[in-house]
Design a protein around this motif. Structure first.
Motif, PDB file in Angstrom:
ATOM      1  N   THR A 270     106.938  12.634 -43.495  1.00  0.00           N
ATOM      2  CA  THR A 270     106.296  13.805 -42.883  1.00  0.00           C
ATOM      3  C   THR A 270     105.383  13.370 -41.738  1.00  0.00           C
ATOM      4  N   ARG A 271     104.608  12.319 -41.975  1.00  0.00           N
ATOM      5  CA  ARG A 271     103.689  11.831 -40.934  1.00  0.00           C
ATOM      6  C   ARG A 271     104.460  11.320 -39.730  1.00  0.00           C
ATOM      7  N   ALA A 272     105.539  10.588 -40.004  1.00  0.00           N
ATOM      8  CA  ALA A 272     106.322  10.024 -38.888  1.00  0.00           C
ATOM      9  C   ALA A 272     106.998  11.133 -38.093  1.00  0.00           C
ATOM     10  N   SER A 273     107.573  12.134 -38.785  1.00  0.00           N
ATOM     11  CA  SER A 273     108.277  13.176 -38.016  1.00  0.00           C
ATOM     12  C   SER A 273     107.315  14.071 -37.251  1.00  0.00           C
ATOM     13  N   ALA A 274     106.069  14.189 -37.716  1.00  0.00           N
ATOM     14  CA  ALA A 274     105.087  14.955 -36.937  1.00  0.00           C
ATOM     15  C   ALA A 274     104.837  14.264 -35.596  1.00  0.00           C
ATOM     16  N   LEU A 275     104.877  12.929 -35.570  1.00  0.00           N
ATOM     17  CA  LEU A 275     104.731  12.212 -34.297  1.00  0.00           C
ATOM     18  C   LEU A 275     105.958  12.448 -33.412  1.00  0.00           C
ATOM     19  N   THR A 276     107.150  12.373 -34.013  1.00  0.00           N
ATOM     20  CA  THR A 276     108.389  12.560 -33.233  1.00  0.00           C
ATOM     21  C   THR A 276     108.416  13.925 -32.548  1.00  0.00           C
ATOM     22  N   VAL A 277     108.049  14.992 -33.276  1.00  0.00           N
ATOM     23  CA  VAL A 277     108.140  16.336 -32.675  1.00  0.00           C
ATOM     24  C   VAL A 277     107.067  16.565 -31.614  1.00  0.00           C
ATOM     25  N   SER A 278     106.065  15.701 -31.570  1.00  0.00           N
ATOM     26  CA  SER A 278     104.999  15.895 -30.582  1.00  0.00           C
ATOM     27  C   SER A 278     105.301  15.192 -29.262  1.00  0.00           C
ATOM     28  N   ARG A 279     106.502  14.579 -29.145  1.00  0.00           N
ATOM     29  CA  ARG A 279     106.859  13.841 -27.926  1.00  0.00           C
ATOM     30  C   ARG A 279     108.252  14.225 -27.454  1.00  0.00           C
ATOM     31  N   LYS A 280     108.483  14.055 -26.167  1.00  0.00           N
ATOM     32  CA  LYS A 280     109.785  14.373 -25.601  1.00  0.00           C
ATOM     33  C   LYS A 280     110.728  13.165 -25.727  1.00  0.00           C
TER      34      LYS A 280
END
Ligand code: ATP
Length: 299
Positions: A270-280
């Motif tokens: 969950t923590r890792a995918s929150a970073l992924t969705v915050s970047r292009k």
């Protein structure tokens, strides 16, 4: 313990356009960018950045894109077995984006569709019982089934993400140990949502089921009562690769600790995918090795 990801790799070419191209028209584009993607490459790179010993087995063509794919993957901590398909081009996507955030994507699958079972099987010949084999929906049905069967025969743990979706995936569940699906895939393949979808997959023989629910988080059904983990609030820029980040980190977290998929694995994912969705971007948007280290240190 070693992980093998057998799947596709693709070059993502993104072009900004002011309006959609019409038949017969030549138009200007801007903000051109190129990134590496493909679900197989995505998941393998995520797992490797987590520190899990990982091999990517992926088909490529024999043109310049194959060279570019090899060079980009060489910068990652993943071992690569790129299987060259004579007479074919590597898979690539052309992504048109408009200023209002809409996009249209055209993807080729010549390399992925034509990977022969015997070539893929050769590439995982040294896999041992207890190793992990990870699959997605991009390879042909024949190749995917042959690989799953062989993995099961050799007591290799199988993880399957049925995306892109094919109706025939229904028949593969008895060969799958760990399933990762989003809500749409779960509904299409089981006719159910949430806990009921997981129950259908357990009845077909799947040991652990992870349903990802976008901004609503994720659900794990396996060892005991189903458990839910909420998504982390994120400044969402681009959700491409969120599911691949989630699956890769959850698997790496569990296998690095020598456990079954558990609540902590979902929290890390969950923590890792929150970073992924915050970047292009695709690979470029995934957490770095340092970020993965910090995420996985959370106990
Ligand atoms: P994709 O096809 O875009 O890679 P997916 O449909 O396979 O994604 P999702 O269920 O959309 O997978 O997302 C996977 C995980 O990513 C979610 O469980 C959640 O943890 C995280 N995530 C997705 N969207 C958001 C969001 N808007 N805010 C925070 N986290 C998100």
């Amino acid at each position: 313990m070693h992980a093998y990801v057998i799947g596709n790799v693709a070059v993502d070419e993104t072009i900004r356009v002011e309006q959609w191209p019409l038949a017969g028209a030549s138009i200007f584009g801007s903000h051109g960018s190129s990134d590496l993607g493909g679900k197989g490459a995505n998941q393998a790179v995520v797992m490797a950045r987590c520190g899990l010993s990982t091999t990517l087995v992926a088909p490529v063509g024999v043109e310049f894109r194959a060279q570019s794919i090899a060079e980009r993957l060489a910068a990652e901590p993943v071992e690569c077995r790129l299987l060259r398909q004579e007479g074919r081009s590597s898979d690539f996507s052309i992504i048109f984006t408009t200023p209002d955030g809409e996009n249209a994507i055209v993807t080729t699958t010549d390399a992925a569709e034509n990977l022969r079972p015997e070539d893929a099987l050769l590439a995982i010949r040294e896999a041992q019982p207890g190793d992990l084999a990870v699959f997605q929906g991009n390879l042909s049905e024949v190749t995917t089934e042959a690989l799953l069967r062989e993995a099961r025969r050799r007591s290799i743990v199988t993880a399957f993400n049925p995306s892109p979706l094919r109706p025939s995936f229904q028949d593969l569940w008895p060969l799958v140990d760990l399933a990762f699906l989003n809500a749409g895939e779960a509904m299409a393949l089981t006719g159910e949502s949430s806990d009921a979808a997981a129950a259908v997959l357990h009845a077909r023989g799947v040991r652990d089921v992870v349903l990802t629910l976008g901004a609503d988080g994720a659900l794990l059904s396996g060892g005991g009562a189903p458990l839910r983990v909420a998504a982390m609030p994120a400044n969402v820029v681009d959700t491409t690769g969120a599911g691949d980040t989630f699956m890769g980190v959850a698997l790496a977290s569990a296998f690095l600790r020598g456990t079954r998929l558990d609540e902590l694995a979902l929290i890390h994912a969950t923590r890792a995918s929150a970073l992924t969705v915050s970047r292009k971007g695709t690979l470029g948007a995934f957490p770095s090795i340092e970020e993965m280290r910090a995420i996985l240190a959370h106990l």
